[in-house]
Design an enzyme around this catalytic site. Structure first.
Site, PDB file in Angstrom:
ATOM      1  N   ASP A 174       0.932  -1.138  -0.142  1.00 62.52           N
ATOM      2  CA  ASP A 174      -0.004  -0.014  -0.018  1.00 62.52           C
ATOM      3  C   ASP A 174       0.734   1.342  -0.089  1.00 62.52           C
ATOM      4  OD1 ASP A 174       0.879  -0.284   2.584  1.00 62.52           O
ATOM      5  OD2 ASP A 174      -0.950  -0.781   3.047  1.00 62.52           O
TER       6      ASP A 174
ATOM      7  N   ASP B 210      -7.991  -2.169  14.022  1.00 60.86           N
ATOM      8  CA  ASP B 210      -9.093  -2.166  13.749  1.00 60.86           C
ATOM      9  C   ASP B 210      -9.424  -3.454  12.562  1.00 60.86           C
ATOM     10  OD1 ASP B 210      -7.866  -1.445  11.366  1.00 60.86           O
ATOM     11  OD2 ASP B 210      -9.197   0.646  10.982  1.00 60.86           O
TER      12      ASP B 210
ATOM     13  N   HIS C 235      -7.596  -3.959   9.886  1.00 59.51           N
ATOM     14  CA  HIS C 235      -7.408  -3.998   8.561  1.00 59.51           C
ATOM     15  C   HIS C 235      -5.910  -4.772   8.166  1.00 59.51           C
ATOM     16  CE1 HIS C 235      -4.828   0.039   9.656  1.00 59.51           C
ATOM     17  NE2 HIS C 235      -4.168  -0.825   9.330  1.00 59.51           N
TER      18      HIS C 235
ATOM     19  N   GLU D 262      -9.708  -1.104   5.121  1.00 58.91           N
ATOM     20  CA  GLU D 262     -10.352  -0.862   6.503  1.00 58.91           C
ATOM     21  C   GLU D 262     -11.586  -1.487   6.969  1.00 58.91           C
ATOM     22  OE1 GLU D 262      -8.450   0.682   8.212  1.00 58.91           O
ATOM     23  OE2 GLU D 262      -8.324   2.843   7.909  1.00 58.91           O
TER      24      GLU D 262
END
Ligand code: F6R
Length: 258
Positions: free
Chosen positions: A67, A136, A138, A143
């Site tokens: 990413d 979270d 990811h 996400e």
């Protein structure tokens, strides 16, 4: 999912390194997908040590980073281009063209993302994808609520991730709101996957990813659908696993007994 709890993060990082080394021994032109962040730093340091000692030659591998932030100049201190140069290209003695990073400055981001997918396919697909995990849930920057069928694309960061990133950027205002990231489906097409997670702050999300229901709300839970995932954990990151004892028992058995 194979879950291995190591005595500490360092041993887990060495074990991840062993797997990369074994893959490259069997397939010198292996295709790797690799993460940035704090979690893989010890693994990169161990790889660098082996390269420096002449035990490992990565001269033919191809690497696709997972990413990148949208809009950050490549030479920005926090860009993943900078991370790749600093932690991977130089220390692992690679040629720059061996390590590809998504271009968050491209004028046509969807086209750049499609070209990244094409480059992965042209390389023969990803042999091994190493992942960290966000608090979270990811993986890469998929996400919560990311489609489990997603491909490489632009994503908006959640407020929680922006807050997490604010430490590195100095303040939340400086964190880009968008990223480009391999999709969940792109990751799931890798032949093998290693998930690294260290520290108490990852314990709850590791339990959700490994033992919880498969849900787009915890994108890492999609890894349960892949036949060859190994979660390599330190004791703190495994604290909330309900079957912790079982995973330890399996790890203590020889392969023939499992
Ligand atoms: C970064 C990436 C992210 C990180 C995750 C954990 O390339 O893919 O999913 O792996 O945010 O980051 P650390 O390792 O810093 O806790």
């Amino acid at each position: 999912m194979e879950v291995i709890i190591y005595p500490d993060a360092r041993e887990a990082s060495v074990a991840a390194c062993d797997r990369i080394q074994a893959l490259v021994a069997a397939k010198p032109d292996a295709v790797l997908a690799l993460p940035t962040g704090n979690t893989p730093r010890a693994m990169y340091a161990e790889l660098a040590k082996r390269v420096a000692q002449g035990e490992l030659d990565l001269g033919r591998v191809q690497i696709f980073m997972l990413d990148e932030f949208v809009g950050l100049p490549h030479d920005h201190e926090q860009s993943y281009h900078t991370f790749a140069q600093r932690e991977i290209v130089g220390p692992l003695n690679l040629r720059p063209e061996q390590v590809r990073v998504l271009d968050g400055t491209a004028s046509d981001l969807p086209r750049m993302c499609a070209a990244y997918e094409e480059a992965i396919a042209a390389a023969g697909g990803i042999d091994l994808c190493v992942l960290g995990i966000g608090q979270d849930g990811h993986i890469a920057f998929n996400e919560p609520s990311s489609s489990l069928a997603s491909r490489t694309r632009v994503k908006a960061l959640t407020p929680a991730t922006i807050k997490e990133q604010a430490r590195a950027f100095g303040e939340a205002q400086a964190v880009p709101r968008h990223v480009v990231t391999m999709g969940v489906a792109t990751i799931l097409e890798a032949k093998r996957i290693i998930l690294l997670a260290f520290g108490r702050s990852k314990a709850l999300v590791v339990a959700k990813a490994v033992e919880g229901p498969i849900t787009a709300f915890v994108p890492a839970s999609a890894l349960q659908m892949h036949p060859a995932v190994t979660a390599m954990l330190d004791p703190e990151a495994s604290e909330d696993l309900r079957l912790q004892e079982y995973y330890q028992l399996i790890a203590a058995l020889t392969p023939n007994e499992t």
